[in-house]
Each structure stands twice: as C-alpha cells, then as structure tokens.
Scaffold this motif. Structure first.
Motif, PDB file in Angstrom:
ATOM      1  N   GLY A 373      16.037  90.023  35.835  1.00 37.57           N
ATOM      2  CA  GLY A 373      17.269  89.237  35.869  1.00 37.57           C
ATOM      3  C   GLY A 373      18.520  90.011  35.491  1.00 37.57           C
ATOM      4  O   GLY A 373      19.621  89.454  35.535  1.00 37.57           O
ATOM      5  N   GLN A 385      15.657  86.850  43.623  1.00 38.68           N
ATOM      6  CA  GLN A 385      14.871  85.636  43.328  1.00 38.68           C
ATOM      7  C   GLN A 385      14.366  85.634  41.875  1.00 38.68           C
ATOM      8  O   GLN A 385      13.213  85.347  41.592  1.00 38.68           O
ATOM      9  N   GLY A 386      15.292  85.970  40.972  1.00 37.05           N
ATOM     10  CA  GLY A 386      14.960  85.955  39.553  1.00 37.05           C
ATOM     11  C   GLY A 386      13.954  87.014  39.141  1.00 37.05           C
ATOM     12  O   GLY A 386      13.358  86.927  38.062  1.00 37.05           O
ATOM     13  N   VAL A 388      11.122  87.589  40.482  1.00 36.91           N
ATOM     14  CA  VAL A 388       9.728  87.163  40.707  1.00 36.91           C
ATOM     15  C   VAL A 388       9.010  88.020  41.748  1.00 36.91           C
ATOM     16  O   VAL A 388       7.867  88.440  41.515  1.00 36.91           O
ATOM     17  N   THR A 420      15.441  85.326  32.558  1.00 41.58           N
ATOM     18  CA  THR A 420      14.037  85.586  32.890  1.00 41.58           C
ATOM     19  C   THR A 420      13.242  84.320  33.213  1.00 41.58           C
ATOM     20  O   THR A 420      12.039  84.412  33.478  1.00 41.58           O
ATOM     21  N   GLN A 421      13.889  83.160  33.210  1.00 43.85           N
ATOM     22  CA  GLN A 421      13.114  81.915  33.246  1.00 43.85           C
ATOM     23  C   GLN A 421      12.326  81.708  34.539  1.00 43.85           C
ATOM     24  O   GLN A 421      11.218  81.160  34.514  1.00 43.85           O
ATOM     25  N   GLN A 422      12.864  82.156  35.669  1.00 49.08           N
ATOM     26  CA  GLN A 422      12.073  82.055  36.900  1.00 49.08           C
ATOM     27  C   GLN A 422      10.803  82.896  36.784  1.00 49.08           C
ATOM     28  O   GLN A 422       9.713  82.476  37.188  1.00 49.08           O
ATOM     29  N   ASN A 425       8.316  81.257  34.353  1.00 49.12           N
ATOM     30  CA  ASN A 425       7.594  80.164  35.010  1.00 49.12           C
ATOM     31  C   ASN A 425       6.506  80.711  35.934  1.00 49.12           C
ATOM     32  O   ASN A 425       5.414  80.136  36.040  1.00 49.12           O
ATOM     33  N   TYR A 426       6.825  81.834  36.594  1.00 49.51           N
ATOM     34  CA  TYR A 426       5.825  82.452  37.467  1.00 49.51           C
ATOM     35  C   TYR A 426       4.636  82.971  36.648  1.00 49.51           C
ATOM     36  O   TYR A 426       3.475  82.769  37.027  1.00 49.51           O
TER      37      TYR A 426
END
Length: 433
Positions: A373, A385-386, A388, A420-422, A425-426
């Motif tokens: 990020g 895309q964050g 990911v 870093t939240q995406q 979550n991954y």
C-alpha cells in the motif's frame, strides 16, 4: 549428561551474578566446547508450515504501546500492555498466524528478568526498571494458550539505537544496578557503528556473553525457537565499525579483515547453535539475514541479483551456515516484488530453495508487509489493488516450491494500518480458515 552439566554451569553463573555486592567485571556463562565441525546430521522432522509474523519491541514499533509508558501508574501500565498483547494475539490467531517471532532483546536490555541484562526501558521508560511482570513469560503463556508458537528474537550486538548524550547518560546511570548495562561493565567491548552503540563481534568474550544470554532464556523458558536478525556487522560509510585494534589482536592467520570478520560471525552462530542443542534439542535456532547472500557478478554461486549482499556487507556467510548444518531454519528477508529487476522475489526465493535442498535446514521467507500500500516509483506493484496481486504471487510461490516451509510477515503493526487492509483481508481469507 551434557544437558545437565550445561544447566549446572548456567545456574552457578547466574547465582554468582545475583550475589555480588557491586557490578561484577563479567557475567559470562561458561560454555561447552564450541563446535569445530558441522553439527550431527539430524533426520528431517515433520513440521507445520510456518505462517509467522515479527513482533518488534525496539523503539516500541509494534509493542508495548507508548501510551502505557507515559505517566501511567504501574497497575494501569501493566494492564494496558497485557491487554494490548492479548488483543494482538487474538487478531493474529484469527488471521491464521501460527508463529510469533517476539523481540526479547531489542538492544542491550531484556524483556525478561535477566541476571545478565538490565530490564528494557521499552517497558517503563527507564533502563533497569522492573515492569512488575515478566513479558516473555506472559507472551509464552498467552500464545501457547492460543496454539501459537513463540520464537525468542534477539538482536545480538546492538547496545543502543543511537549515540545521543542522553542515551549515554542513561546507560551510565545503570552502574549501581544488578545487572548493569554491558556499556558500563565492558566498555572495552563497545564500538560505534551505523550511528549506534554496538558490541565488537571480533572479541571472543563478547561472543561468549551473547551466547550466555541465549542460554539463560533457553534454560528458563519454554520457547519454541531462537532467532537472530541480520544485524551482525552493521556499519555505514559515514559510521564504520573501528575494529582495527581487535583485528591486530585476533586476526592473525587471516588473509583479510573481511575473512576474519566472517569467521567471527560464524563462530557466534556455531557456539549458539551448539549451546541451544545441548540445553534443549527441541528449541529451533534460526537466522533472518538480508535476502541476498552474494550477487552472481561477484560469485558464480550467487543469485542473479544486484542487491546489498550479506556476505560482503554484514560479513555473514549465511549460505555456509546452512551447508554446515548450523541452523534449523533460515528466513531470508525477500522484501522486493517480482518486478524488481535488481532483486526479483522469485529469483531469490528459488535460489534459497536450491541452497537448502540438500540440507536439513528449513526455509521460511520474510515478506515485506511494510511495503504493501506504500507508493514507490521503483516498486509500484505494492499499490496495485491494495498490493493483493503481488502478495498473492509471493504466497503462491512459497506454497508451490517444496523447499519453502513458510512465510513470515514484517511486521505486526502493519497489519493494523489503513493502507494494508485489503491485503490483510486477503491473508485472513487465505490463512484464517
């Protein structure tokens, strides 16, 4: 018998250390003979794939929270620190993390009631101040309760993170303490390098002292492993380590100072490895070095990279340690994306896989969560895309190459950052189950 003998030696040394009326000249634990040959080959055991995270305490980067140190009463501080650690472990458990690499020796201080090192000021704000509980034991109890393993992470040579007058004054104030800082007990071991106070790795007694610290933890705590990070010889062009006198004293027979330095680092690894195995064969010993051993342009055995090399810059011949069987695992820090031409993630991961292939050393890969990020002109993939897709490619590779036995994220607090939240979550969808 060897295990019993080592325990007696350590207990005797620690008892003597606690009974003196003034700071002793030395608190070095007598050690068994240092391994001169490779450790005996051990059969490969079945191990769970490591899904790990580094939890940093130096400068309170991950823990403890700064708010717990500033102006709180002792009871409030303890509650805040313990609650924060429980909350972190709960989150890690939910993400599927099964191993925490917990920094117990961030510098010349300890996060357990050591007879060799003073208490860390990270806990209270003052070096040597008793925090009122045992953070290492607390971490072990809470992590094991959740089915997670804990590796005690040591920075071997760092004494302080800076050389400011206030830092020097605080170290000097530890003189009446039992134990006092190594800075006042063994001033002749101390050098400045990388704008920090460090121990001189060329002094045999300094290496023995570090080994005794590891032995103290392994003999008193149910740690699952011990890890050293990559800070062996740490110098910068503007702040080199002045070890010319040490080289003159101990460097006879070596063709160069660089060869002598690499031998010093290997001696530390050998004696720590041997000591751990004699105290508790079930405790794993590993190192997390810089990702590049050597570049192929310098050595045909090196990787097809153009990065800073541990062999030449930290004087750590990490490949040789694997070949000699000195490590249970190695966790190189591969903090680059697939597209970083100078140090491609896949090129390095596969190179390390070939290094460990004929050995019993396991390979875990350190991944750069801290870059996810974050905008970067040279590494734009971390923001696509964050981050990911890049993270997915790295984890896919780690799980596809048979010699790669796990992944470690650097570092814990970046799991809590907005950017870093995406990716978090991954990770949860992939590891959390």
């Amino acid at each position: 018998m060897l295990l019993q003998k080592s325990g007696v030696l350590i207990a005797t040394a620690l008892l003597l250390a606690s009974c003196v009326s003034r700071p002793p000249k030395s608190l070095i634990t007598p050690l068994p003979p240092v391994a001169k040959q490779p450790l005996p080959t051990q059969t490969k055991k079945s191990h769970e794939t490591v899904r790990g995270v580094w939890l940093t305490t130096v400068s309170r980067l991950d823990w403890p929270p700064l708010t717990s140190v500033n102006g709180s009463s002792a009871s409030v501080r303890i509650r805040q620190q313990q609650d924060a650690l429980r909350q972190k472990l709960d989150k890690l458990k939910a993400l599927g993390i099964n191993t925490v690499f917990f920094q117990v020796k961030p510098d010349g201080t300890a996060l357990w009631p050591s007879k060799i090192l003073p208490w860390s000021d990270m806990l209270t704000g003052s070096i040597g101040a008793d925090p009122g509980y045992d953070p290492l034991q607390f971490m072990l109890d809470e992590a094991h309760k959740r089915g997670m393993k804990v590796h005690a992470w040591f920075n071997p040579y760092r004494v302080s993170v800076n050389t400011k007058p206030g830092t020097i004054a605080e170290l000097n104030r530890t003189l009446p303490l039992h134990p006092a800082s190594v800075f006042v007990l063994h001033r002749d071991w101390i050098r400045t390098a990388g704008d920090r106070l460090v121990l001189d790795p060329g002094i045999p007694e300094a290496r023995d002292w570090i080994t005794s610290i590891v032995a103290e933890v392994v003999s008193h705590y149910p740690v699952d492993g011990v890890q050293f990070d990559d800070y062996f010889y740490t110098e910068t062009p503007g702040s080199p380590l002045n070890d010319n006198d040490t080289f003159r004293k101990y460097g006879q027979g070596f063709a160069s100072k660089a060869d002598w330095r690499r031998n010093n680092t290997q001696q530390l690894i050998e004696q720590v490895s041997r000591t751990i195995k004699q105290l508790n064969p079930n405790v794993e010993f590993g190192v997390s070095p810089a990702g590049v051993w050597r570049n192929r342009s310098f050595d045909p055995a090196g990787s097809d990279t153009r990065g800073a090399a541990a062999y030449d810059e930290s004087f750590a011949d990490t490949r040789r340690w694997v070949q000699l069987g000195l490590l249970d695992y190695i966790a190189p820090q591969l903090y680059w994306p697939f597209s970083r031409d100078a140090a491609r993630y896949d090129v390095l991961a596969k190179w390390w896989a070939e290094v460990v292939k004929p050995t019993n050393t396991r390979l875990y890969i350190g991944v750069a969560l801290y870059k996810v990020g974050e905008p970067s002109a040279k590494e734009p993939d971390w923001t696509v895309q964050g981050g990911v897709p890049e993270l997915k490619k790295q984890l896919d590779l780690n799980e596809t190459v048979p010699q790669i036995n796990g992944t470690i994220l650097f570092r814990e607090d970046f799991l809590n950052q907005p950017q870093t939240q995406q990716a978090v979550n991954y990770i949860k969808s992939r590891w959390g189950g």
